[in-house]
Design a protein around this motif. Sequence first.
Motif, PDB file in Angstrom:
ATOM      1  N   ASN A  61       0.843  -1.198   0.000  1.00 36.97           N
ATOM      2  CA  ASN A  61       0.000   0.000   0.000  1.00 36.97           C
ATOM      3  C   ASN A  61       0.883   1.254   0.000  1.00 36.97           C
ATOM      4  O   ASN A  61       1.715   1.416   0.889  1.00 36.97           O
ATOM      5  N   ASN A  62       0.698   2.122  -0.985  1.00 41.20           N
ATOM      6  CA  ASN A  62       1.515   3.335  -1.097  1.00 41.20           C
ATOM      7  C   ASN A  62       0.749   4.596  -0.706  1.00 41.20           C
ATOM      8  O   ASN A  62       1.166   5.707  -1.028  1.00 41.20           O
ATOM      9  N   GLU A  63      -0.372   4.408  -0.024  1.00 41.83           N
ATOM     10  CA  GLU A  63      -1.178   5.554   0.403  1.00 41.83           C
ATOM     11  C   GLU A  63      -1.132   5.781   1.909  1.00 41.83           C
ATOM     12  O   GLU A  63      -1.257   6.908   2.377  1.00 41.83           O
ATOM     13  N   VAL A  64      -0.960   4.723   2.662  1.00 44.05           N
ATOM     14  CA  VAL A  64      -0.918   4.847   4.121  1.00 44.05           C
ATOM     15  C   VAL A  64       0.124   3.894   4.697  1.00 44.05           C
ATOM     16  O   VAL A  64       0.319   2.791   4.186  1.00 44.05           O
ATOM     17  N   VAL A  65       0.825   4.349   5.731  1.00 38.23           N
ATOM     18  CA  VAL A  65       1.811   3.524   6.426  1.00 38.23           C
ATOM     19  C   VAL A  65       1.660   3.726   7.928  1.00 38.23           C
ATOM     20  O   VAL A  65       1.106   4.729   8.378  1.00 38.23           O
ATOM     21  N   PHE A  66       2.156   2.771   8.696  1.00 41.80           N
ATOM     22  CA  PHE A  66       2.177   2.873  10.156  1.00 41.80           C
ATOM     23  C   PHE A  66       3.629   3.025  10.593  1.00 41.80           C
ATOM     24  O   PHE A  66       4.532   2.430  10.001  1.00 41.80           O
ATOM     25  N   LEU A  67       3.852   3.812  11.638  1.00 37.56           N
ATOM     26  CA  LEU A  67       5.195   3.992  12.187  1.00 37.56           C
ATOM     27  C   LEU A  67       5.134   3.980  13.709  1.00 37.56           C
ATOM     28  O   LEU A  67       4.147   4.416  14.302  1.00 37.56           O
ATOM     29  N   ALA A  68       6.215   3.493  14.344  1.00 36.68           N
ATOM     30  CA  ALA A  68       6.297   3.488  15.805  1.00 36.68           C
ATOM     31  C   ALA A  68       7.676   3.977  16.213  1.00 36.68           C
ATOM     32  O   ALA A  68       8.692   3.380  15.847  1.00 36.68           O
ATOM     33  N   ASP A  69       7.708   5.080  16.952  1.00 29.89           N
ATOM     34  CA  ASP A  69       8.952   5.720  17.386  1.00 29.89           C
ATOM     35  C   ASP A  69       9.234   5.333  18.839  1.00 29.89           C
ATOM     36  O   ASP A  69       8.644   5.887  19.759  1.00 29.89           O
ATOM     37  N   LEU A  70      10.165   4.406  19.045  1.00 36.38           N
ATOM     38  CA  LEU A  70      10.435   3.918  20.398  1.00 36.38           C
ATOM     39  C   LEU A  70      11.383   4.814  21.188  1.00 36.38           C
ATOM     40  O   LEU A  70      11.717   4.509  22.333  1.00 36.38           O
ATOM     41  N   LYS A  71      11.803   5.930  20.603  1.00 37.16           N
ATOM     42  CA  LYS A  71      12.521   6.951  21.370  1.00 37.16           C
ATOM     43  C   LYS A  71      11.544   7.687  22.285  1.00 37.16           C
ATOM     44  O   LYS A  71      11.929   8.260  23.295  1.00 37.16           O
ATOM     45  N   ILE A  72      10.283   7.666  21.888  1.00 37.03           N
ATOM     46  CA  ILE A  72       9.236   8.308  22.682  1.00 37.03           C
ATOM     47  C   ILE A  72       8.830   7.364  23.797  1.00 37.03           C
ATOM     48  O   ILE A  72       8.620   6.168  23.572  1.00 37.03           O
ATOM     49  N   MET A  73       8.705   7.884  25.013  1.00 38.30           N
ATOM     50  CA  MET A  73       8.331   7.086  26.167  1.00 38.30           C
ATOM     51  C   MET A  73       6.986   6.390  25.938  1.00 38.30           C
ATOM     52  O   MET A  73       6.069   6.965  25.348  1.00 38.30           O
ATOM     53  N   SER A  74       6.853   5.148  26.424  1.00 44.32           N
ATOM     54  CA  SER A  74       5.676   4.337  26.124  1.00 44.32           C
ATOM     55  C   SER A  74       4.363   4.913  26.657  1.00 44.32           C
ATOM     56  O   SER A  74       3.292   4.525  26.202  1.00 44.32           O
ATOM     57  N   GLY A  75       4.429   5.833  27.606  1.00 42.85           N
ATOM     58  CA  GLY A  75       3.215   6.453  28.113  1.00 42.85           C
ATOM     59  C   GLY A  75       2.680   7.552  27.211  1.00 42.85           C
ATOM     60  O   GLY A  75       1.605   8.103  27.463  1.00 42.85           O
ATOM     61  N   LYS A  76       3.421   7.856  26.150  1.00 42.86           N
ATOM     62  CA  LYS A  76       3.020   8.903  25.206  1.00 42.86           C
ATOM     63  C   LYS A  76       2.693   8.291  23.845  1.00 42.86           C
ATOM     64  O   LYS A  76       3.185   7.218  23.499  1.00 42.86           O
ATOM     65  N   ASN A  77       1.890   8.989  23.083  1.00 47.48           N
ATOM     66  CA  ASN A  77       1.544   8.506  21.747  1.00 47.48           C
ATOM     67  C   ASN A  77       2.801   8.348  20.899  1.00 47.48           C
ATOM     68  O   ASN A  77       3.561   9.303  20.720  1.00 47.48           O
ATOM     69  N   ARG A  78       3.001   7.147  20.372  1.00 54.27           N
ATOM     70  CA  ARG A  78       4.202   6.906  19.567  1.00 54.27           C
ATOM     71  C   ARG A  78       3.962   5.937  18.405  1.00 54.27           C
ATOM     72  O   ARG A  78       4.876   5.604  17.676  1.00 54.27           O
ATOM     73  N   PHE A  79       2.724   5.488  18.267  1.00 52.65           N
ATOM     74  CA  PHE A  79       2.334   4.676  17.105  1.00 52.65           C
ATOM     75  C   PHE A  79       1.514   5.585  16.205  1.00 52.65           C
ATOM     76  O   PHE A  79       0.476   6.109  16.621  1.00 52.65           O
ATOM     77  N   GLU A 168      -2.831   9.205  27.114  1.00 47.32           N
ATOM     78  CA  GLU A 168      -1.427   9.386  27.463  1.00 47.32           C
ATOM     79  C   GLU A 168      -1.272   9.537  28.973  1.00 47.32           C
ATOM     80  O   GLU A 168      -2.181   9.991  29.657  1.00 47.32           O
ATOM     81  N   GLN A 169      -0.114   9.167  29.479  1.00 43.49           N
ATOM     82  CA  GLN A 169       0.177   9.304  30.897  1.00 43.49           C
ATOM     83  C   GLN A 169       1.649   9.632  31.096  1.00 43.49           C
ATOM     84  O   GLN A 169       2.448   9.538  30.160  1.00 43.49           O
ATOM     85  N   SER A 170       1.997  10.012  32.319  1.00 42.98           N
ATOM     86  CA  SER A 170       3.359  10.475  32.586  1.00 42.98           C
ATOM     87  C   SER A 170       4.346   9.353  32.867  1.00 42.98           C
ATOM     88  O   SER A 170       5.550   9.576  32.892  1.00 42.98           O
ATOM     89  N   SER A 171       3.854   8.150  33.086  1.00 42.29           N
ATOM     90  CA  SER A 171       4.740   7.024  33.384  1.00 42.29           C
ATOM     91  C   SER A 171       4.650   5.961  32.293  1.00 42.29           C
ATOM     92  O   SER A 171       3.662   5.903  31.550  1.00 42.29           O
ATOM     93  N   PRO A 172       5.665   5.093  32.185  1.00 41.23           N
ATOM     94  CA  PRO A 172       5.643   4.037  31.171  1.00 41.23           C
ATOM     95  C   PRO A 172       4.473   3.079  31.367  1.00 41.23           C
ATOM     96  O   PRO A 172       3.968   2.919  32.484  1.00 41.23           O
ATOM     97  N   ILE A 173       4.050   2.427  30.298  1.00 42.66           N
ATOM     98  CA  ILE A 173       2.947   1.467  30.373  1.00 42.66           C
ATOM     99  C   ILE A 173       3.509   0.043  30.456  1.00 42.66           C
ATOM    100  O   ILE A 173       4.713  -0.155  30.558  1.00 42.66           O
ATOM    101  N   CYS A 174       2.626  -0.936  30.398  1.00 39.30           N
ATOM    102  CA  CYS A 174       3.020  -2.340  30.496  1.00 39.30           C
ATOM    103  C   CYS A 174       3.874  -2.762  29.284  1.00 39.30           C
ATOM    104  O   CYS A 174       3.961  -2.037  28.297  1.00 39.30           O
ATOM    105  N   ASN A 175       4.469  -3.926  29.394  1.00 38.62           N
ATOM    106  CA  ASN A 175       5.296  -4.459  28.308  1.00 38.62           C
ATOM    107  C   ASN A 175       4.617  -5.640  27.621  1.00 38.62           C
ATOM    108  O   ASN A 175       3.758  -6.303  28.200  1.00 38.62           O
ATOM    109  N   SER A 176       5.056  -5.903  26.409  1.00 39.67           N
ATOM    110  CA  SER A 176       4.592  -7.073  25.669  1.00 39.67           C
ATOM    111  C   SER A 176       5.704  -8.125  25.702  1.00 39.67           C
ATOM    112  O   SER A 176       6.720  -7.942  26.379  1.00 39.67           O
ATOM    113  N   LEU A 177       5.537  -9.191  24.933  1.00 35.25           N
ATOM    114  CA  LEU A 177       6.595 -10.205  24.820  1.00 35.25           C
ATOM    115  C   LEU A 177       7.370 -10.017  23.512  1.00 35.25           C
ATOM    116  O   LEU A 177       7.938 -10.958  22.974  1.00 35.25           O
ATOM    117  N   GLY A 178       7.360  -8.777  23.033  1.00 31.67           N
ATOM    118  CA  GLY A 178       8.071  -8.439  21.801  1.00 31.67           C
ATOM    119  C   GLY A 178       7.165  -7.891  20.716  1.00 31.67           C
ATOM    120  O   GLY A 178       7.637  -7.347  19.713  1.00 31.67           O
TER     121      GLY A 178
END
Length: 207
Positions: A61-79, A168-178
């Motif tokens: 698909n060349n019209e829409v893409v998803f991105l995730a910036d892991l430099k941004i803390m997990s409690g903030k929008n980063r996807f 969004e929140q000020s602290s990190p959220i839970c983790n996944s298994l990858g």
Amino acid sequence: MKQLFGLLVIVLTLGLGYWFTKKSNPAFIQSKPLSDDAAQKRLLSKIKVLQKFLEKNPKYNNEVVFLADLKIMSGKNRFFVYDLKQNKVTDQGLMAHGLGSETGIEGKLYFSNIPNSNTTSLGIYAIGKDYVGKFGKSYKLFGLEKTNDKAFERFIVLHHYEKVPYEEQSSPICNSLGCPMVNEKFFNRLEKILDNSEKKILLNIYY
């Protein structure tokens, strides 16, 4: 002569007023924090990478893409959902990263492509077909780079989880298994985009 003198007084007064205002508000031109500027630069850089990739791989698909910036803390929008035609972010939400990516050092993450490491892998993914698993409806991920080419083998998928907050929140959220793991309400919006796309959508996870 009086008119000329009066004009000079007005110009001088305006000049001093501008100088005083500028000196009194030295930070006025800084409209947002540096971290936001840095995140914006990273996003635009990764958009260019995806555009070049799509030029060589028109099957995606060349019209829409998803991105995730892991430099941004997990409690903030980063996807992010990015519209390549309008050149703008159209949606965003929280995303959990792998437990194995935690280093114990604030702001520093570790990434790996090793099976059973529970880490997040960086790189470009193709989002495949959906299936119903442990977390309900999920999407298979296929790693397209050396840094993430074991994603399918590792059962790395895009899914939702009840413990991922929506706001969004000020602290990190839970983790996944990858896996890139998001809130269910946000997932429902991603789901509509994915299910309505005739071609596979790309996801770029970066740091």
